[in-house]
Every structure is written in structure tokens, then in C-alpha cells.
Design a protein around this motif. Structure first.
Motif, PDB file in Angstrom:
ATOM      1  N   GLY A   1      15.758   9.747  -0.624  1.00  0.00           N
ATOM      2  CA  GLY A   1      16.966  10.128   0.094  1.00  0.00           C
ATOM      3  C   GLY A   1      16.874  11.523   0.685  1.00  0.00           C
ATOM      4  N   ASN A   2      17.348  11.653   1.901  1.00  0.00           N
ATOM      5  CA  ASN A   2      17.416  12.942   2.608  1.00  0.00           C
ATOM      6  C   ASN A   2      16.064  13.621   2.781  1.00  0.00           C
ATOM      7  OD1 ASN A   2      20.265  12.785   2.807  1.00  0.00           O
ATOM      8  ND2 ASN A   2      20.462  13.566   0.717  1.00  0.00           N
ATOM      9  N   ALA A   3      14.971  12.858   2.651  1.00  0.00           N
ATOM     10  CA  ALA A   3      13.653  13.461   2.864  1.00  0.00           C
ATOM     11  C   ALA A   3      13.425  13.773   4.331  1.00  0.00           C
ATOM     12  CB  ALA A   3      12.554  12.535   2.351  1.00  0.00           C
ATOM     13  N   LEU A   4      14.101  13.026   5.183  1.00  0.00           N
ATOM     14  CA  LEU A   4      13.989  13.236   6.615  1.00  0.00           C
ATOM     15  C   LEU A   4      15.394  13.439   7.156  1.00  0.00           C
ATOM     16  CD1 LEU A   4      11.906  13.182   8.988  1.00  0.00           C
ATOM     17  CD2 LEU A   4      12.462  10.759   9.252  1.00  0.00           C
ATOM     18  N   GLN A   5      15.577  14.479   7.942  1.00  0.00           N
ATOM     19  CA  GLN A   5      16.895  14.793   8.487  1.00  0.00           C
ATOM     20  C   GLN A   5      16.854  14.842   9.999  1.00  0.00           C
ATOM     21  OE1 GLN A   5      18.357  18.403   6.709  1.00  0.00           O
ATOM     22  NE2 GLN A   5      18.636  17.482   4.703  1.00  0.00           N
ATOM     23  N   ARG A   6      17.944  14.355  10.606  1.00  0.00           N
ATOM     24  CA  ARG A   6      18.125  14.499  12.051  1.00  0.00           C
ATOM     25  C   ARG A   6      18.900  15.798  12.245  1.00  0.00           C
ATOM     26  NH1 ARG A   6      18.568  10.235  16.491  1.00  0.00           N
ATOM     27  NH2 ARG A   6      18.195   8.741  14.806  1.00  0.00           N
TER      28      ARG A   6
ATOM     29  N   GLU B   1       0.809  -1.222   0.000  1.00  0.00           N
ATOM     30  CA  GLU B   1       0.000   0.000   0.000  1.00  0.00           C
ATOM     31  C   GLU B   1       0.842   1.271   0.000  1.00  0.00           C
ATOM     32  OE1 GLU B   1      -2.520  -0.285   3.404  1.00  0.00           O
ATOM     33  OE2 GLU B   1      -3.350  -2.233   2.838  1.00  0.00           O
ATOM     34  N   ALA B   2       2.166   1.134   0.026  1.00  0.00           N
ATOM     35  CA  ALA B   2       3.053   2.289   0.208  1.00  0.00           C
ATOM     36  C   ALA B   2       3.437   2.926  -1.121  1.00  0.00           C
ATOM     37  CB  ALA B   2       4.302   1.869   0.968  1.00  0.00           C
ATOM     38  N   ASP B   3       3.863   4.187  -1.018  1.00  0.00           N
ATOM     39  CA  ASP B   3       4.390   4.908  -2.178  1.00  0.00           C
ATOM     40  C   ASP B   3       5.911   5.021  -2.151  1.00  0.00           C
ATOM     41  OD1 ASP B   3       1.809   5.578  -3.301  1.00  0.00           O
ATOM     42  OD2 ASP B   3       1.596   7.033  -1.679  1.00  0.00           O
ATOM     43  N   ALA B   4       6.489   4.993  -0.944  1.00  0.00           N
ATOM     44  CA  ALA B   4       7.927   5.206  -0.840  1.00  0.00           C
ATOM     45  C   ALA B   4       8.440   4.736   0.519  1.00  0.00           C
ATOM     46  CB  ALA B   4       8.276   6.680  -1.040  1.00  0.00           C
ATOM     47  N   LEU B   5       9.751   4.530   0.587  1.00  0.00           N
ATOM     48  CA  LEU B   5      10.453   4.154   1.807  1.00  0.00           C
ATOM     49  C   LEU B   5      11.329   5.316   2.265  1.00  0.00           C
ATOM     50  CD1 LEU B   5      11.806   0.697   0.554  1.00  0.00           C
ATOM     51  CD2 LEU B   5       9.748   1.059   1.934  1.00  0.00           C
ATOM     52  N   ILE B   6      11.395   5.507   3.572  1.00  0.00           N
ATOM     53  CA  ILE B   6      12.306   6.502   4.139  1.00  0.00           C
ATOM     54  C   ILE B   6      13.016   5.861   5.328  1.00  0.00           C
ATOM     55  CG2 ILE B   6      12.512   8.698   5.370  1.00  0.00           C
ATOM     56  CD1 ILE B   6      10.267   9.799   3.725  1.00  0.00           C
ATOM     57  N   PRO B   7      14.355   5.739   5.287  1.00  0.00           N
ATOM     58  CA  PRO B   7      15.075   5.203   6.436  1.00  0.00           C
ATOM     59  C   PRO B   7      15.195   6.250   7.537  1.00  0.00           C
ATOM     60  CG  PRO B   7      16.615   5.787   4.699  1.00  0.00           C
ATOM     61  CD  PRO B   7      15.236   6.029   4.144  1.00  0.00           C
ATOM     62  N   VAL B   8      15.199   5.794   8.784  1.00  0.00           N
ATOM     63  CA  VAL B   8      15.436   6.705   9.905  1.00  0.00           C
ATOM     64  C   VAL B   8      16.861   7.231   9.776  1.00  0.00           C
ATOM     65  CG1 VAL B   8      15.681   6.867  12.411  1.00  0.00           C
ATOM     66  CG2 VAL B   8      13.775   5.588  11.415  1.00  0.00           C
ATOM     67  N   PRO B   9      17.048   8.551   9.743  1.00  0.00           N
ATOM     68  CA  PRO B   9      18.378   9.097   9.473  1.00  0.00           C
ATOM     69  C   PRO B   9      19.261   9.147  10.717  1.00  0.00           C
ATOM     70  CG  PRO B   9      16.813  10.886   9.726  1.00  0.00           C
ATOM     71  CD  PRO B   9      16.013   9.613   9.849  1.00  0.00           C
ATOM     72  N   LEU B  10      20.571   9.141  10.472  1.00  0.00           N
ATOM     73  CA  LEU B  10      21.553   9.437  11.503  1.00  0.00           C
ATOM     74  C   LEU B  10      21.898  10.914  11.437  1.00  0.00           C
ATOM     75  CD1 LEU B  10      24.072   6.486  10.972  1.00  0.00           C
ATOM     76  CD2 LEU B  10      22.330   6.657  12.749  1.00  0.00           C
ATOM     77  N   HIS B  11      22.358  11.483  12.546  1.00  0.00           N
ATOM     78  CA  HIS B  11      22.957  12.808  12.475  1.00  0.00           C
ATOM     79  C   HIS B  11      24.249  12.699  11.676  1.00  0.00           C
ATOM     80  CE1 HIS B  11      25.066  16.464  13.968  1.00  0.00           C
ATOM     81  NE2 HIS B  11      23.851  16.956  13.893  1.00  0.00           N
ATOM     82  N   TRP B  12      24.615  13.760  10.949  1.00  0.00           N
ATOM     83  CA  TRP B  12      25.752  13.652  10.037  1.00  0.00           C
ATOM     84  C   TRP B  12      27.049  13.314  10.772  1.00  0.00           C
ATOM     85  CZ3 TRP B  12      30.086  16.721  10.294  1.00  0.00           C
ATOM     86  CH2 TRP B  12      29.991  17.910  11.027  1.00  0.00           C
ATOM     87  N   ARG B  13      27.183  13.742  12.023  1.00  0.00           N
ATOM     88  CA  ARG B  13      28.401  13.402  12.766  1.00  0.00           C
ATOM     89  C   ARG B  13      28.484  11.909  13.041  1.00  0.00           C
ATOM     90  NH1 ARG B  13      27.783  18.181  17.287  1.00  0.00           N
ATOM     91  NH2 ARG B  13      28.041  19.967  15.869  1.00  0.00           N
ATOM     92  N   ARG B  14      27.360  11.307  13.426  1.00  0.00           N
ATOM     93  CA  ARG B  14      27.351   9.876  13.682  1.00  0.00           C
ATOM     94  C   ARG B  14      27.496   9.097  12.391  1.00  0.00           C
ATOM     95  NH1 ARG B  14      23.051   8.233  17.911  1.00  0.00           N
ATOM     96  NH2 ARG B  14      24.576   9.366  19.168  1.00  0.00           N
ATOM     97  N   SER B  15      26.910   9.609  11.319  1.00  0.00           N
ATOM     98  CA  SER B  15      27.050   8.956  10.016  1.00  0.00           C
ATOM     99  C   SER B  15      28.515   8.923   9.586  1.00  0.00           C
ATOM    100  CB  SER B  15      26.197   9.684   8.975  1.00  0.00           C
ATOM    101  OG  SER B  15      26.294   9.068   7.723  1.00  0.00           O
ATOM    102  N   TRP B  16      29.235   9.998   9.885  1.00  0.00           N
ATOM    103  CA  TRP B  16      30.661  10.048   9.539  1.00  0.00           C
ATOM    104  C   TRP B  16      31.447   9.009  10.324  1.00  0.00           C
ATOM    105  CZ3 TRP B  16      34.233  11.501   6.283  1.00  0.00           C
ATOM    106  CH2 TRP B  16      35.559  11.578   6.715  1.00  0.00           C
TER     107      TRP B  16
END
Length: 274
Positions: free
Chosen positions: A187-192, A148-163
Motif C-alpha cells: 500500500g502507498n508504495a507508489l504515489q501519484r 515469479e512476483a514478490d508483490a503487487l502494486i496497484p496504479v494509484p489515483l491522485h488523492w483528489r480523484r480518490s476522494w
């Protein structure tokens, strides 16, 4: 004004920073991939749980059998398993007492010892080879939501933790689910937008306070969210505070509906319906 506020007030500066970050991250990952590939050739893959040699999947048959896969009967809202089948449409006490901002949640497995080992290996030990198996299990568990979905969005990390972590485990799982379902990952639809403490060790109220206001949909991404049915992807659902905060941010951006799909969820005891 703090450095974070200054960055948020200058979109061009933020885009330049993100671009530099991606280039540096790509260079570092490419350099680190060479010794990892050589190691993979020299040594056999071991089961992530018991460390016995295993072909391909990263989990041996014995440990796979110990996983507690979640299947009906369960709460139609939160996916919490029931001890017996009450018939269609029943809700758990949690769903009635404090319904979350997201509409439905589904998980592939119960968060037990083997599942915890899988999650930690993917999250902290660079075992990205586990993502395909975990993602496929998630796609099966969340078939109803994904259809039933249109798209997926992963829960984001803060950029410092992502690094420091080099990759987002939720993004890795979302990419596998996308391949299985052909749903796009936005991608990047949701930001921490601010760093948060690790949720481990915090009480339920502390977890909610920790992530309050931590997520937003950037102005330039709102059109990709508005009116769409979104499935949030994460590795573990514990108290649900992080996923609830993410769902609220997406709903403020006018998403039509937000559901949640995780690899594992914490279940204290198997719940009876009411």
C-alpha cells in the motif's frame, strides 16, 4: 512554491492529511453502504452489459460468451495476441520498435464492448461486485508473472480523484488477485504526486506527456520496493503511457523487475509476429 510542493516538503503534514482523508472517506463510505445494501436486497442483480437478471457474477452467460479472452499465441513481451502461432519467443512489432520500461504485460481480455462496459461499471458506477470476477480472470491470465512476483502494486489515483471516486478500482482488483495468489499488496508504495488529465481523447504522445513525472515512490517506501519483483495492476492498457511512467518510478526506486497485469488491453487488430 505551490501548495503541492509545500505538502511534499513536509512529510508530517502529508501524513496528517492522509490520515484525515482516510477517516473521512471511511465515514462517508459507511453511510453510503447502508442504502446500497438495502437496494441490493430489494432488487435483483442485473447483467452489467445487457441488464438481464443474473445470479451473482454480474455478467450473464450470453455476454460472457462475447468477451474475447486473450490466450496464446501472443507477444511474449507485451501480450498482444497473434493471428497464428509462430512458435516460442516471438515479439510483436511494438515490442521491438519501442519496448516499455516494464518487462512483460498480460491482460485477461481484449478491450471490446462488453469489457468496456465492465470496466466503466467498476470504475464509475460503484459496481465493486464485479471486482472478484474480473480479478480472478486476471489472476489466471497473469499466472506466469504472478508465480515469479514478490508483490503487487496497484496504479494509484491522485488523492483528489480518490476522494471523488471513493475507491481505486486498480486497488480493488489487486486485492482480489492477492487473495487468489497470497502475494502482498504494498500500500502507498507508489504515489501519484500531481493530478493528471483524463487520458481519454489524448494522442499517444499527449498521454506520455500527461503522466511524465506524475508518479514517485516515497522515501519511506523505497525499502519495500528495492530488489523486489513487482506486478503493477490496472484496469486497462491503452497506449501504456501510465503504466510505463509507473514502472519507471519503481525502477528508479531499485525494483528488480516490473511486470504489468491488466483486466483488458486495447488491440486494434490481431497482430502477426515478425
Amino acid at each position: 512554491m505551490s501548495g503541492l510542493d509545500q505538502t511534499a516538503s513536509h512529510p508530517l503534514r502529508a501524513r496528517v492529511r492522509d490520515g484525515v482523508f482516510r477517516v473521512l472517506k471511511g465515514c462517508r463510505d459507511a453511510c453510503m453502504a447502508i442504502p446500497r445494501a438495502a437496494l441490493d436486497i430489494a432488487l435483483p442483480t442485473l447483467c452489467v452489459s445487457c441488464h438481464e437478471p443474473v445470479a451473482g457474477e454480474g455478467v450473464c452467460a450470453t455476454c460472457w460468451a462475447k468477451l474475447s479472452f486473450i490466450a496464446p499465441p501472443f507477444c511474449v513481451r507485451l501480450g498482444i495476441p497473434f493471428v497464428y502461432d509462430p512458435g516460442p519467443g516471438f515479439l510483436s512489432m511494438e515490442a521491438i520498435a519501442k519496448p516499455p520500461a516494464y518487462q512483460r504485460a498480460r491482460a485477461a481480455v481484449r478491450y471490446d464492448d462488453v469489457a468496456r462496459t465492465l470496466v466503466h461499471a467498476l470504475k464509475y458506477q460503484d459496481r465493486t461486485d464485479l471486482a472478484p470476477t474480473m480479478g480472478r480472470w486476471m489472476a489466471r491470465a497473469g499466472r506466469e508473472l504472478l508465480n515469479e512476483a514478490d508483490a503487487l502494486i496497484p496504479v494509484p489515483l491522485h488523492w483528489r480523484r480518490s476522494w471523488s471516486r471513493r475507491y481505486n478500482q486498480s486497488g480493488a482488483l489487486a486485492n482480489i488477485i492477492s487473495r487468489e495468489t497470497r502475494l502482498p499488496v504494498i500500500g502507498n508504495a507508489l504515489q501519484r504526486v500531481r493530478p493528471t488529465l483524463q487520458q481519454i481523447g489524448l494522442s499517444k504522445s499527449e498521454r506520455a506527456l500527461n503522466v511524465q513525472g506524475a508518479f514517485k515512490v516515497p522515501l519511506e517506501k523505497k525499502s519495500s520496493v528495492q530488489g523486489r519483483r513487482i506486478v503493477l495492476v490496472d484496469d486497462v492498457l491503452t497506449s501504456g503511457a501510465t503504466l510505463d511512467a509507473c514502472a519507471r518510478a519503481l525502477l528508479r526506486a531499485r525494483a528488480a523487475q516490473v511486470d504489468v497485469l491488466v483486466f483488458a488491453r486495447v488491440v486494434d487488430t490481431f497482430k502477426a509476429p515478425i
